[in-house]
Write a protein that holds these residues in place. Structure first.
Motif, PDB file in Angstrom:
ATOM      1  N   PHE A  25      31.513  29.789  35.609  1.00 13.79           N
ATOM      2  CA  PHE A  25      32.450  30.317  34.622  1.00 13.79           C
ATOM      3  C   PHE A  25      33.250  29.182  33.993  1.00 13.79           C
ATOM      4  CE2 PHE A  25      36.408  32.280  33.297  1.00 13.79           C
ATOM      5  CZ  PHE A  25      35.979  33.457  32.730  1.00 13.79           C
ATOM      6  N   HIS A  26      33.700  28.259  34.842  1.00 16.16           N
ATOM      7  CA  HIS A  26      34.488  27.144  34.318  1.00 16.16           C
ATOM      8  C   HIS A  26      33.637  26.124  33.584  1.00 16.16           C
ATOM      9  CE1 HIS A  26      38.070  28.700  35.906  1.00 16.16           C
ATOM     10  NE2 HIS A  26      37.723  28.591  37.165  1.00 16.16           N
ATOM     11  N   ASN A  55      40.115  44.993  40.909  1.00 16.22           N
ATOM     12  CA  ASN A  55      38.658  44.836  40.935  1.00 16.22           C
ATOM     13  C   ASN A  55      38.332  43.438  41.439  1.00 16.22           C
ATOM     14  OD1 ASN A  55      35.917  44.601  40.373  1.00 16.22           O
ATOM     15  ND2 ASN A  55      36.056  45.762  38.473  1.00 16.22           N
ATOM     16  N   LEU A 110      35.178  41.500  39.921  1.00 13.46           N
ATOM     17  CA  LEU A 110      35.381  41.005  38.557  1.00 13.46           C
ATOM     18  C   LEU A 110      36.367  39.833  38.575  1.00 13.46           C
ATOM     19  CD1 LEU A 110      34.767  41.287  35.582  1.00 13.46           C
ATOM     20  CD2 LEU A 110      36.644  42.895  35.396  1.00 13.46           C
ATOM     21  N   ALA A 111      37.397  39.936  39.408  1.00 14.91           N
ATOM     22  CA  ALA A 111      38.384  38.855  39.484  1.00 14.91           C
ATOM     23  C   ALA A 111      37.701  37.552  39.876  1.00 14.91           C
ATOM     24  CB  ALA A 111      39.481  39.214  40.482  1.00 14.91           C
ATOM     25  N   LEU A 112      36.770  37.641  40.830  1.00 11.87           N
ATOM     26  CA  LEU A 112      36.106  36.423  41.283  1.00 11.87           C
ATOM     27  C   LEU A 112      35.185  35.852  40.210  1.00 11.87           C
ATOM     28  CD1 LEU A 112      35.427  37.232  45.028  1.00 11.87           C
ATOM     29  CD2 LEU A 112      37.209  35.811  44.027  1.00 11.87           C
ATOM     30  N   VAL A 113      34.449  36.719  39.494  1.00 14.44           N
ATOM     31  CA  VAL A 113      33.531  36.166  38.490  1.00 14.44           C
ATOM     32  C   VAL A 113      34.259  35.714  37.235  1.00 14.44           C
ATOM     33  CG1 VAL A 113      31.559  37.501  39.306  1.00 14.44           C
ATOM     34  CG2 VAL A 113      32.854  38.335  37.355  1.00 14.44           C
ATOM     35  N   THR A 114      35.469  36.195  36.980  1.00 17.23           N
ATOM     36  CA  THR A 114      36.181  35.688  35.812  1.00 17.23           C
ATOM     37  C   THR A 114      37.031  34.468  36.180  1.00 17.23           C
ATOM     38  OG1 THR A 114      37.879  37.332  36.202  1.00 17.23           O
ATOM     39  CG2 THR A 114      36.346  37.792  34.433  1.00 17.23           C
ATOM     40  N   GLY A 115      36.789  33.929  37.369  1.00 21.23           N
ATOM     41  CA  GLY A 115      37.400  32.651  37.702  1.00 21.23           C
ATOM     42  C   GLY A 115      38.875  32.724  38.024  1.00 21.23           C
ATOM     43  N   ILE A 116      39.374  33.872  38.488  1.00 22.11           N
ATOM     44  CA  ILE A 116      40.759  33.937  38.943  1.00 22.11           C
ATOM     45  C   ILE A 116      40.862  33.151  40.254  1.00 22.11           C
ATOM     46  CG2 ILE A 116      42.453  35.517  39.965  1.00 22.11           C
ATOM     47  CD1 ILE A 116      41.713  37.490  37.752  1.00 22.11           C
ATOM     48  N   PRO A 117      41.809  32.221  40.330  1.00 24.25           N
ATOM     49  CA  PRO A 117      41.880  31.355  41.523  1.00 24.25           C
ATOM     50  C   PRO A 117      42.392  32.114  42.736  1.00 24.25           C
ATOM     51  CG  PRO A 117      43.703  30.878  40.050  1.00 24.25           C
ATOM     52  CD  PRO A 117      42.892  31.933  39.378  1.00 24.25           C
ATOM     53  N   ALA A 168      47.244  38.219  37.622  1.00 25.70           N
ATOM     54  CA  ALA A 168      46.089  37.852  38.451  1.00 25.70           C
ATOM     55  C   ALA A 168      46.117  38.634  39.763  1.00 25.70           C
ATOM     56  CB  ALA A 168      46.094  36.353  38.716  1.00 25.70           C
ATOM     57  N   HIS A 199      32.402  46.107  33.749  1.00 27.52           N
ATOM     58  CA  HIS A 199      33.465  45.989  34.736  1.00 27.52           C
ATOM     59  C   HIS A 199      34.787  45.812  34.007  1.00 27.52           C
ATOM     60  CE1 HIS A 199      31.068  44.765  38.502  1.00 27.52           C
ATOM     61  NE2 HIS A 199      30.267  45.372  37.658  1.00 27.52           N
ATOM     62  N   MET A 235      44.989  47.948  34.440  1.00 22.31           N
ATOM     63  CA  MET A 235      45.720  47.030  33.581  1.00 22.31           C
ATOM     64  C   MET A 235      45.384  47.348  32.132  1.00 22.31           C
ATOM     65  SD  MET A 235      45.028  43.656  35.889  1.00 22.31           S
ATOM     66  CE  MET A 235      45.969  42.489  34.945  1.00 22.31           C
ATOM     67  N   VAL A 254      44.422  37.763  31.617  1.00 19.15           N
ATOM     68  CA  VAL A 254      44.309  37.296  32.996  1.00 19.15           C
ATOM     69  C   VAL A 254      43.199  36.239  33.135  1.00 19.15           C
ATOM     70  CG1 VAL A 254      42.638  38.923  33.961  1.00 19.15           C
ATOM     71  CG2 VAL A 254      44.593  38.240  35.297  1.00 19.15           C
ATOM     72  N   PHE A 277      39.405  45.729  34.751  1.00 20.92           N
ATOM     73  CA  PHE A 277      40.557  45.943  35.618  1.00 20.92           C
ATOM     74  C   PHE A 277      41.172  47.242  35.146  1.00 20.92           C
ATOM     75  CE2 PHE A 277      40.286  41.205  35.406  1.00 20.92           C
ATOM     76  CZ  PHE A 277      39.824  41.029  36.690  1.00 20.92           C
ATOM     77  N   THR A 280      29.412  31.757  41.060  1.00 19.95           N
ATOM     78  CA  THR A 280      29.713  32.295  39.733  1.00 19.95           C
ATOM     79  C   THR A 280      30.980  31.726  39.116  1.00 19.95           C
ATOM     80  OG1 THR A 280      28.742  34.321  40.553  1.00 19.95           O
ATOM     81  CG2 THR A 280      29.880  34.462  38.468  1.00 19.95           C
ATOM     82  N   HIS A 281      32.063  31.608  39.930  1.00 17.85           N
ATOM     83  CA  HIS A 281      33.311  31.189  39.298  1.00 17.85           C
ATOM     84  C   HIS A 281      33.278  29.735  38.846  1.00 17.85           C
ATOM     85  CE1 HIS A 281      34.059  30.358  43.617  1.00 17.85           C
ATOM     86  NE2 HIS A 281      34.676  29.299  43.149  1.00 17.85           N
ATOM     87  N   ALA A 320      45.059  42.053  39.067  1.00 24.89           N
ATOM     88  CA  ALA A 320      43.619  42.031  38.805  1.00 24.89           C
ATOM     89  C   ALA A 320      42.832  41.982  40.110  1.00 24.89           C
ATOM     90  CB  ALA A 320      43.259  40.835  37.928  1.00 24.89           C
TER      91      ALA A 320
END
Lengths: 286, 259
Positions: free
Chosen positions: B74-75, A173, A176-183, A166, B86, B91, B99, B88, B70-71, A169
């Motif tokens: 997402f949940h 980016n 993208l990290a924020l929109v994929t819900g990375i805390p 994370a 988009h 990675m 991730v 990473f 957005t996040h 990540a």
């Protein structure tokens, strides 16, 4: 030739200390986008934490190391929560100046609690090992092994754990990290904890190699940033390599120029990197 | 599933979206088409929480989600992909997937030390899940490639794969076919169909490739100048004069050269 090899050994030693500091600084930059100027003083306070454990409990330095790392990690997370968290949404330059202030506070705190004179972990002379014409202090081997273990630990953390991924990540980016819900908040706390722990280790090793002094971390800040930039800002593996290169360059430079110019060598490498290869020496990956 | 109610949004003097209402039915693959500048992407951004609407409501399974970031969406299982994929970039493909899953034991500073075995077990489960997703998308051979080295089409597959790592219920796809070669496009379409059929995903798709829309989507919504001008299945829409006019312009069909 003998002198060269001896200096190279010293350089690798200094380099591994720099690498530990630079990994933390570069991860903080990757995730939070600001140069953490209090990183050197975080190293110093880690070294002093270990000193207290050593003197109060009469333990060997290496046993005090985990305690110092834990305390410094907690301190780093605490500083972030109290100072940096509130100003994270504003311009990065404000964070940078706040970290300057934090550096001053930490240094004054060290002077208040431990005094401003030189301290050492162990008094008495350590007999160096002689390997042919080369000399090696047992402490040096210890530092090198411990630093290697920590670097491998960081590598495993970054590649094998969810939080490490994370973290990469987020520095790769952010959107993208924020929109994929990375805390994000959790990742930031982890970054400070790891960065603080590594800084403490670097500080303790530096203290073992030389002595403890309130400005010991501050003077090392420039080479650490040089290592960070050389390795490509925000790239932990680059920072490790950068640390080793800068460390060796600083030690080897004494073959040609007086030793007091060592910091200037780090500075020169940093300037040259910024002019010719600002993205760092490592290409593409990691 | 997703109810869009009288959504409007202006940028300065430009009314990008005007009073648009429609429903994306559960289990459907709903298409959203229209000429450039029709307001499709703006509408998507509003639904996905990246933009706030000036007025109107959005409901996800009856729950008002207007203006949620957005996040959080997402949940709740509402996921979007982007017109430009988009990733990473530094990675690997597999790590890009690993991730994503949230609420893990390994995220807590304390728990990860006190219950490290839980973290290890969780990590293994996620690894397996990522491998299954890669197999489903038939890109297992790219597993250890850095995502930055993928082609545009492969990145789109990866985007789709990312949605499969969550409990996604509704997926908004912004031009999944743009810049993707024919072979990969077939694969992508197949993956979307299978996700819809086998896993019950609901899709809403913006696309300019009418063949892809005709193959995947029913119903299809048509937007022009910020308004919803028609909806129905593709065959009906092809015969609709208003839709043809929106695409071809009044200048050609009317011959008056009013523009």
């Amino acid at each position: 030739m003998i002198e060269f090899i001896q200096l190279l050994i010293n350089g690798i030693l200094l380099g591994s200390i720099l690498a530990l500091g630079a990994v933390g600084a570069t991860m903080i930059f990757g995730v939070l986008r600001f140069a953490h100027f209090a990183h050197g003083d975080l190293m110093a306070i880690g070294a002093y934490f270990a000193l207290t454990v050593v003197t109060v409990f009469n333990l060997p330095v290496l046993a005090a190391l985990p305690v110092a790392m834990l305390l410094t990690a907690g301190l780093a997370v605490g500083i972030d929560q109290v100072v940096y968290r509130r100003i994270r949404r504003v311009q990065p330059v404000i964070l940078l100046i706040a970290s300057f202030a934090t550096a001053l506070v930490l240094r004054s705190f060290i002077q208040m609690v431990w005094g401003s004179s030189n301290e050492v972990y162990e008094t008495g002379i350590q007999l160096p090992w002689r390997i042919g014409p080369l000399t090696l202090k047992p402490d040096h081997l210890l530092i090198f092994v411990a630093a290697t273990v920590l670097v491998i630990g960081v590598h495993l953390f970054l590649t094998r754990t969810k939080m490490g991924k994370a973290m990469r990540a987020m520095s790769d980016n952010m959107n993208l990290a924020l929109v994929t819900g990375i805390p994000a908040d959790r990742v930031i706390m982890w970054t400070w904890a790891i960065g603080g722990a590594l800084a403490a280790a670097a500080g303790v090793f530096l203290g073992m190699d030389t002595r403890l002094h309130p400005v010991m971390g501050w003077t090392l800040l420039l080479p650490i940033f040089a290592a960070t930039i050389l390795g490509g800002i925000g790239r932990p593996y680059g920072a490790i390599l950068g640390g080793l290169v800068i460390g060796c360059a600083m030690e080897l430079s004494t073959l040609i120029i007086p030793g007091s110019y060592k910091p200037a060598v780090a500075f020169a490498i940093m300037v040259v990197t910024l002019i010719f290869r600002p993205q760092g020496i490592i290409k593409g990956s990691v | 599933m997703i109810e869009i109610e009288r959504i409007s949004r202006a940028f300065g003097g430009l009314q990008a979206v005007r009073e648009v209402s429609f429903t994306v039915a559960e289990g459907s693959i709903t298409g959203l088409i229209g000429p450039n500048g029709a307001g499709k992407s703006t509408l998507f951004s509003i639904v996905a929480g990246a933009l706030a609407p000036d007025s109107g409501r959005i409901r996800l399974q009856g729950e008002d989600i207007t203006g949620l970031p957005t996040h959080q969406l997402f949940h709740k299982g509402l996921v979007r992909t982007f017109q430009i994929p988009h990733e990473f970039s530094r990675m690997t493909v597999r790590e890009n997937l690993m991730v994503v899953p949230a609420r893990q034991a390994g995220e807590s500073l304390l728990q990860s030390w006190l219950q490290w075995w839980k973290v290890v077990r969780e990590d293994r489960a996620i690894l397996r899940q990522a491998d299954e997703v890669l197999a489903f998308l038939e890109i297992s051979h790219l597993r250890d490639e850095l995502a930055g080295n993928l082609s545009g089409g492969q990145k789109k597959l990866l985007d789709l794969g990312r949605t499969m790592m969550t409990d996604a219920r509704a997926v908004l796809l912004d031009e999944p076919g743009a810049g993707v070669n024919r072979t990969l496009l077939g694969k992508l379409a197949e993956a979307i169909e299978r996700l819809n059929r086998e896993r019950g995903y609901t899709f809403c798709v913006i696309e300019h490739d009418m063949d892809l829309i005709a193959r995947l989507c029913d119903p299809v919504m048509v937007m022009a100048n910020g308004e919803l001008i028609a909806q129905g299945d593709m065959a009906t829409l092809r015969a609709n004069p208003e839709v043809r006019e929106a695409y071809l312009g009044t200048g050609i069909s009317g011959g008056t050269g009013a523009a």
